[in-house]
Design a protein around this motif. Structure first.
Motif, PDB file in Angstrom:
ATOM      1  N   ALA A  87      39.371 -49.809  33.837  1.00 57.03           N
ATOM      2  CA  ALA A  87      39.265 -51.432  33.445  1.00 57.03           C
ATOM      3  C   ALA A  87      37.725 -51.302  32.709  1.00 57.03           C
ATOM      4  CB  ALA A  87      39.272 -51.989  34.619  1.00 57.03           C
ATOM      5  N   PHE A  88      37.729 -52.432  31.783  1.00 60.42           N
ATOM      6  CA  PHE A  88      36.469 -52.647  31.143  1.00 60.42           C
ATOM      7  C   PHE A  88      36.014 -51.467  30.099  1.00 60.42           C
ATOM      8  CE2 PHE A  88      36.314 -54.104  35.639  1.00 60.42           C
ATOM      9  CZ  PHE A  88      36.888 -55.367  35.516  1.00 60.42           C
ATOM     10  N   TYR A  89      36.763 -50.727  29.478  1.00 66.94           N
ATOM     11  CA  TYR A  89      36.406 -49.682  28.598  1.00 66.94           C
ATOM     12  C   TYR A  89      37.067 -50.172  27.447  1.00 66.94           C
ATOM     13  CZ  TYR A  89      34.632 -45.623  30.987  1.00 66.94           C
ATOM     14  OH  TYR A  89      33.841 -44.881  31.759  1.00 66.94           O
ATOM     15  N   ASP A  90      36.597 -49.866  26.275  1.00 68.76           N
ATOM     16  CA  ASP A  90      37.307 -50.137  24.990  1.00 68.76           C
ATOM     17  C   ASP A  90      37.474 -48.722  24.305  1.00 68.76           C
ATOM     18  OD1 ASP A  90      34.942 -49.472  23.799  1.00 68.76           O
ATOM     19  OD2 ASP A  90      34.412 -51.359  22.663  1.00 68.76           O
ATOM     20  N   ILE A  91      38.064 -48.710  23.011  1.00 68.57           N
ATOM     21  CA  ILE A  91      38.339 -47.380  22.374  1.00 68.57           C
ATOM     22  C   ILE A  91      37.110 -46.550  22.386  1.00 68.57           C
ATOM     23  CG2 ILE A  91      38.429 -48.352  20.215  1.00 68.57           C
ATOM     24  CD1 ILE A  91      40.915 -45.720  21.393  1.00 68.57           C
ATOM     25  N   GLU A  92      36.029 -47.178  22.022  1.00 66.81           N
ATOM     26  CA  GLU A  92      34.948 -46.333  21.943  1.00 66.81           C
ATOM     27  C   GLU A  92      34.354 -45.689  23.245  1.00 66.81           C
ATOM     28  OE1 GLU A  92      34.086 -46.880  18.851  1.00 66.81           O
ATOM     29  OE2 GLU A  92      32.497 -45.314  18.671  1.00 66.81           O
ATOM     30  N   ASP A  93      34.548 -46.343  24.261  1.00 73.42           N
ATOM     31  CA  ASP A  93      34.092 -45.965  25.664  1.00 73.42           C
ATOM     32  C   ASP A  93      35.002 -44.782  25.827  1.00 73.42           C
ATOM     33  OD1 ASP A  93      32.141 -48.071  26.031  1.00 73.42           O
ATOM     34  OD2 ASP A  93      33.798 -49.345  26.397  1.00 73.42           O
ATOM     35  N   ASN A  94      36.277 -44.955  25.653  1.00 70.50           N
ATOM     36  CA  ASN A  94      37.205 -44.048  25.872  1.00 70.50           C
ATOM     37  C   ASN A  94      37.092 -42.821  25.049  1.00 70.50           C
ATOM     38  OD1 ASN A  94      39.897 -43.662  27.462  1.00 70.50           O
ATOM     39  ND2 ASN A  94      40.999 -44.293  25.562  1.00 70.50           N
ATOM     40  N   MET A  95      36.528 -42.940  24.032  1.00 74.42           N
ATOM     41  CA  MET A  95      36.321 -41.307  23.333  1.00 74.42           C
ATOM     42  C   MET A  95      35.011 -40.807  23.949  1.00 74.42           C
ATOM     43  SD  MET A  95      36.990 -42.273  18.971  1.00 74.42           S
ATOM     44  CE  MET A  95      36.334 -43.853  19.043  1.00 74.42           C
ATOM     45  N   ARG A 125      48.955 -58.043  33.271  1.00 75.80           N
ATOM     46  CA  ARG A 125      48.297 -58.966  32.175  1.00 75.80           C
ATOM     47  C   ARG A 125      48.667 -60.421  32.569  1.00 75.80           C
ATOM     48  NH1 ARG A 125      48.597 -53.580  31.491  1.00 75.80           N
ATOM     49  NH2 ARG A 125      48.454 -52.991  29.412  1.00 75.80           N
ATOM     50  N   ARG A 126      49.236 -60.723  33.497  1.00 73.78           N
ATOM     51  CA  ARG A 126      49.404 -62.118  33.802  1.00 73.78           C
ATOM     52  C   ARG A 126      48.420 -62.655  34.651  1.00 73.78           C
ATOM     53  NH1 ARG A 126      55.243 -60.671  34.987  1.00 73.78           N
ATOM     54  NH2 ARG A 126      56.481 -61.324  32.901  1.00 73.78           N
ATOM     55  N   PHE A 127      47.773 -61.539  35.678  1.00 72.29           N
ATOM     56  CA  PHE A 127      46.765 -62.039  36.628  1.00 72.29           C
ATOM     57  C   PHE A 127      45.623 -61.030  36.445  1.00 72.29           C
ATOM     58  CE2 PHE A 127      51.169 -62.312  38.577  1.00 72.29           C
ATOM     59  CZ  PHE A 127      51.397 -63.516  38.497  1.00 72.29           C
ATOM     60  N   GLY A 128      44.571 -61.728  35.742  1.00 67.48           N
ATOM     61  CA  GLY A 128      43.490 -61.262  35.719  1.00 67.48           C
ATOM     62  C   GLY A 128      43.192 -59.988  34.898  1.00 67.48           C
ATOM     63  N   THR A 129      43.960 -60.238  33.513  1.00 66.18           N
ATOM     64  CA  THR A 129      43.930 -59.015  32.672  1.00 66.18           C
ATOM     65  C   THR A 129      42.614 -58.814  32.262  1.00 66.18           C
ATOM     66  OG1 THR A 129      45.070 -58.248  30.697  1.00 66.18           O
ATOM     67  CG2 THR A 129      44.194 -60.565  30.693  1.00 66.18           C
ATOM     68  N   VAL A 130      42.246 -57.583  31.905  1.00 64.60           N
ATOM     69  CA  VAL A 130      40.975 -57.035  31.305  1.00 64.60           C
ATOM     70  C   VAL A 130      41.079 -55.945  30.276  1.00 64.60           C
ATOM     71  CG1 VAL A 130      39.453 -57.594  33.357  1.00 64.60           C
ATOM     72  CG2 VAL A 130      40.485 -55.247  32.859  1.00 64.60           C
ATOM     73  N   PRO A 131      40.193 -55.925  29.309  1.00 70.14           N
ATOM     74  CA  PRO A 131      40.179 -54.910  28.348  1.00 70.14           C
ATOM     75  C   PRO A 131      40.190 -53.692  29.161  1.00 70.14           C
ATOM     76  CG  PRO A 131      38.413 -56.405  27.978  1.00 70.14           C
ATOM     77  CD  PRO A 131      39.110 -56.967  29.167  1.00 70.14           C
ATOM     78  N   HIS A 132      41.013 -52.622  28.715  1.00 71.42           N
ATOM     79  CA  HIS A 132      41.006 -51.209  29.582  1.00 71.42           C
ATOM     80  C   HIS A 132      41.648 -50.201  28.714  1.00 71.42           C
ATOM     81  CE1 HIS A 132      45.167 -52.891  30.426  1.00 71.42           C
ATOM     82  NE2 HIS A 132      45.334 -51.514  30.975  1.00 71.42           N
ATOM     83  N   ALA A 133      41.331 -48.979  28.978  1.00 71.51           N
ATOM     84  CA  ALA A 133      41.535 -47.866  28.237  1.00 71.51           C
ATOM     85  C   ALA A 133      41.855 -46.617  28.892  1.00 71.51           C
ATOM     86  CB  ALA A 133      40.738 -47.591  27.014  1.00 71.51           C
ATOM     87  N   GLY A 134      42.630 -45.848  28.207  1.00 71.66           N
ATOM     88  CA  GLY A 134      42.660 -44.354  29.234  1.00 71.66           C
ATOM     89  C   GLY A 134      43.056 -43.276  28.164  1.00 71.66           C
ATOM     90  N   PHE A 135      43.240 -41.971  28.742  1.00 72.18           N
ATOM     91  CA  PHE A 135      43.896 -41.189  28.110  1.00 72.18           C
ATOM     92  C   PHE A 135      44.672 -40.028  28.839  1.00 72.18           C
ATOM     93  CE2 PHE A 135      39.251 -39.941  28.726  1.00 72.18           C
ATOM     94  CZ  PHE A 135      39.584 -38.705  29.222  1.00 72.18           C
TER      95      PHE A 135
END
Ligand code: 4AD
Ligand code: MG
Length: 478
Positions: A250-258, A436-446
Motif C-alpha cells: 500500500a502507498f507505493y507508486d510504480i517508481e517505489d515499486n521499481m 476499491r470501494r472501502f478506503g482504496t489507496v495507491p498500491h503496487a506490487g510485483f
C-alpha cells in the motif's frame, strides 16, 4: 548416536590436533585401497579418509564403492596430500549402506545435464546440483530476511482457487468429479455445483489478488509459494510449477515499486555471494567450462561472478516500452531482418526482443515500463495517456523477464470499465472490488520468478536444473 557426527564442512575447518571425530556421508571415490573421498552435502569439498593399510580385509574394502554410505570414526590430522589441510585417519569404518558399483548410475566422471535430469533422484549427489540447491536455499532464506527486515508480513495465499488472477486461462483444473461420467447441467455442461467445492476450481497462477486484499490492511505483505501454469511452453525458462515471490505494498507508486524490486534483487544476490562464495566459485568455473563448447560469439562477455558483481554495482537501465520499440526498430539486427517476430508499437515483447535489449544493447538488467494496456492484465493502472499502463517488467541478461509487476488500478470506475472491456465478470471479483470501494489507496506490487532468479545466480542454462523435480509438458516424473 547419529547426531554426534561432525559435518564435513566443519571438519575441514578444524585444527588437525589428533582429536577423535565421527563423520558420515557418501563415498565419491576410493583410491589405492586406502584413500576415501567422503561427501555429506555440507560442502563440495570432500574429507579425505585414510584407511590404514592392512587394517581391513579385502571383502570389506570391496564394499567401499562410489555411492556407498559410511560412518567413519578417526583422528583429525594434518594432511600430507595435496588439496586439503586436514584428513581423517580412520580407526573405525562402518558401511551403513552398500552401493553396487556395477549398477550405480553415477560414475565418478562427467555426466551431461540431460542425463542427470533423467536421474533427478540421484543428481543431488553431484557437485553441480549440490551447489545449485545450496544456493537456492540461500536465496530463499535471503528473500525472507529481506522482507522481514523491512517489516513486510509473509502471507500464505491459497493454492486452490476459483479466481483466475491474470485472466490468462492457462490453469490446471482441480476437481474430484469422475472424468468418464461427470454430472451435467440441463444444458449439457459439466455441473461444477456437484464438485468438491461446489464450483469450478484451479491451481493458482498467482497470489496477487489475495495479496492485495491483505496489503489493504497490513500495508506491506509478500507471498512466496508455488504457482502453476498450464502453458505449453517447452523452453529453458518455463515450468508448469514454479515458485513465485509476490510483494504487495500500500502507498507505493510504480517508481517505489521499481526501487524496491531493484533493492530486493541486489540484496538476495549479495546474500548468496557472502554466504555461498565457494559454491558460486564452483558454478562460475562450471559455466566457463560449459561455454568453452560454444562458438566465441555465443559466449558470455562476463563470467558468472563478474556478472553478479556487475549487477550489484550498476543501476538497472529504466526505459519505457515506447523507447524499447524505437531501439528495436533502429537496431541493425532489425534492419538485417534477424528478428523472427514482427516489431511495432503494440506487440508483446518476445524473448528475442527482450534479449536484444538486455544483452546486445544495454548489456545490463533493464526495467521496461508503460506497456500498452491491451497486452497487460486488467488490474494495472491506466496512465494519463489512456493507452499505456503503469506496468514494469525487469529483464535480465541470459534470462529475459525475471520480474513482472505494476502499480494497481485503485480507482473503482476505471477498474470496472477495464474489466468490462476485457469481459471479466464483476460478480466473480466482487470481493476484490471491495478494496476499491472501502478506503482504496495507491498500491503496487510485483512477482519475481524464483527459479529464473536461481538460474541467474547459478548460471544454469536450463530452468529444469534449478528446481529439484521439474514439471514441464509431458513430464512429471518423481
Ligand atoms: O509476469 P507474471 O505472469 O506476473 C504475475 O503473475 C503477477 N501477478 C505478478 C505480480 O504483479 N504480483 O509472472 C511473474 C514472474 C515472471 O516475471 C517470471 O519471472 C515468472 O514469474 N514466471 C515463470 N517462471 C517459470 N515458469 C513459468 N512458466 C513462468 N511464468 C512466469
Ligand atoms: Mg509477465
Amino acid at each position: 548416536m547419529f547426531n554426534t557426527r561432525v559435518k564435513v564442512k566443519a571438519l575441514l575447518a578444524a585444527a588437525p590436533a589428533g582429536q577423535e571425530v565421527t563423520v558420515m556421508g557418501w563415498v565419491r571415490t576410493f583410491r589405492n585401497n586406502q584413500f576415501i573421498a567422503l561427501n555429506d552435502g555440507s560442502t563440495n569439498q570432500h574429507i579425505q579418509i585414510v584407511a590404514p593399510l592392512g587394517q581391513y580385509d579385502d571383502a570389506f574394502l570391496k564394499r567401499i564403492t562410489t555411492g556407498a554410505s559410511l560412518k567413519v570414526t578417526g583422528n583429525v590430522v594434518a594432511s600430507l596430500g595435496k588439496g586439503q589441510a586436514v584428513e581423517l585417519k580412520a580407526t573405525h569404518i562402518e558401511v551403513l549402506g552398500d552401493s553396487d558399483a556395477e549398477k550405480y548410475p553415477l560414475q565418478p566422471k562427467k555426466h551431461s545435464l540431460e542425463f542427470l535430469r533423467e536421474i533427478a533422484h540421484l543428481r543431488f549427489r553431484t557437485n553441480t546440483f549440490s551447489a545449485v540447491f545450496r544456493v537456492r536455499h540461500a536465496l530463499a532464506f535471503a528473500v525472507h530476511q529481506f522482507f522481514h527486515e523491512k517489516g513486510f508480513i509473509y502471507l500464505n495465499t491459497p493454492i486452490i482457487t476459483a479466481s483466475d488472477a491474470e485472466g490468462a486461462g492457462e490453469m490446471f483444473r482441480v476437481s474430484t468429479l469422475p472424468f468418464d461420467n461427470p454430472p451435467r447441467t440441463p444444458e449439457g455442461a459439466v455441473d461444477f455445483r456437484e464438485d468438491f467445492f461446489g464450483k469450478a476450481t484451479n491451481l493458482t497462477v498467482s497470489g496477487q489478488l489475495e495479496g492485495e486484499l491483505a496489503a489493504m490492511a497490513l500495508s506491506e505483505i509478500y507471498t512466496f509459494g508455488p504457482t502453476f501454469r498450464a502453458e505449453n511452453s517447452n523452453t529453458t525458462r518455463h515450468l508448469a510449477e514454479f515458485w513465485m515471490i509476490e510483494p504487495e505494498m500500500a502507498f507505493y507508486d510504480i517508481e517505489d515499486n521499481m526501487n524496491l524490486a531493484e533493492e530486493f534483487i541486489r540484496y538476495i544476490i549479495r546474500y548468496a555471494m557472502e554466504h555461498n562464495a565457494e559454491d558460486l566459485q564452483f558454478l562460475d568455473q562450471r559455466l566457463a567450462e560449459e561455454e568453452k563448447q560454444l562458438p566465441q560469439d555465443k559466449r558470455s562477455e562476463l563470467g558468472l561472478l563478474q556478472k553478479l558483481e556487475f549487477v550489484l554495482s550498476n543501476a538497472f537501465e529504466r526505459i519505457t516500452y515506447t523507447e524499447a520499440i524505437s531501439i528495436l526498430l533502429e537496431s541493425s539486427h532489425y534492419k538485417k531482418k534477424k528478428f523472427k517476430y514482427p516489431v511495432e508499437w503494440g506487440i508483446d515483447l518476445q524473448s528475442e526482443h527482450e534479449r536484444y535489449l538486455v544483452e546486445k544493447h544495454f548489456k545490463k538488467p533493464v526495467i521496461v515500463t508503460g506497456y500498452p494496456a491491451a497486452i497487460k492484465a486488467f488490474y494495472m493502472r491506466m496512465n494519463d495517456d489512456g493507452k499505456t499502463v503503469a506496468a514494469m517488467d525487469i529483464l535480465a541478461p541470459g534470462i529475459g523477464e525475471i520480474v513482472g509487476g505494476s502499480q494497481r488500478e485503485e480507482r473503482l470506475d476505471r477498474l470496472t470499465a477495464r474489466m468490462e472491456a476485457m469481459h471479466i465478470p464483476a460478480e466473480e471479483l466482487d470481493w476484490y472490488l471491495d478494496t476499491r470501494r472501502f478506503g482504496t489507496v495507491p498500491h503496487a506490487g510485483f512477482g519475481l520468478g524464483f527459479e529464473r532468479m536461481v538460474q541467474f545466480v547459478t548460471g544454469m542454462t536450463n530452468i529444469r536444473d534449478v528446481i529439484p523435480f521439474p514439471r514441464t509438458p509431458k513430464n512429471a516424473s518423481f
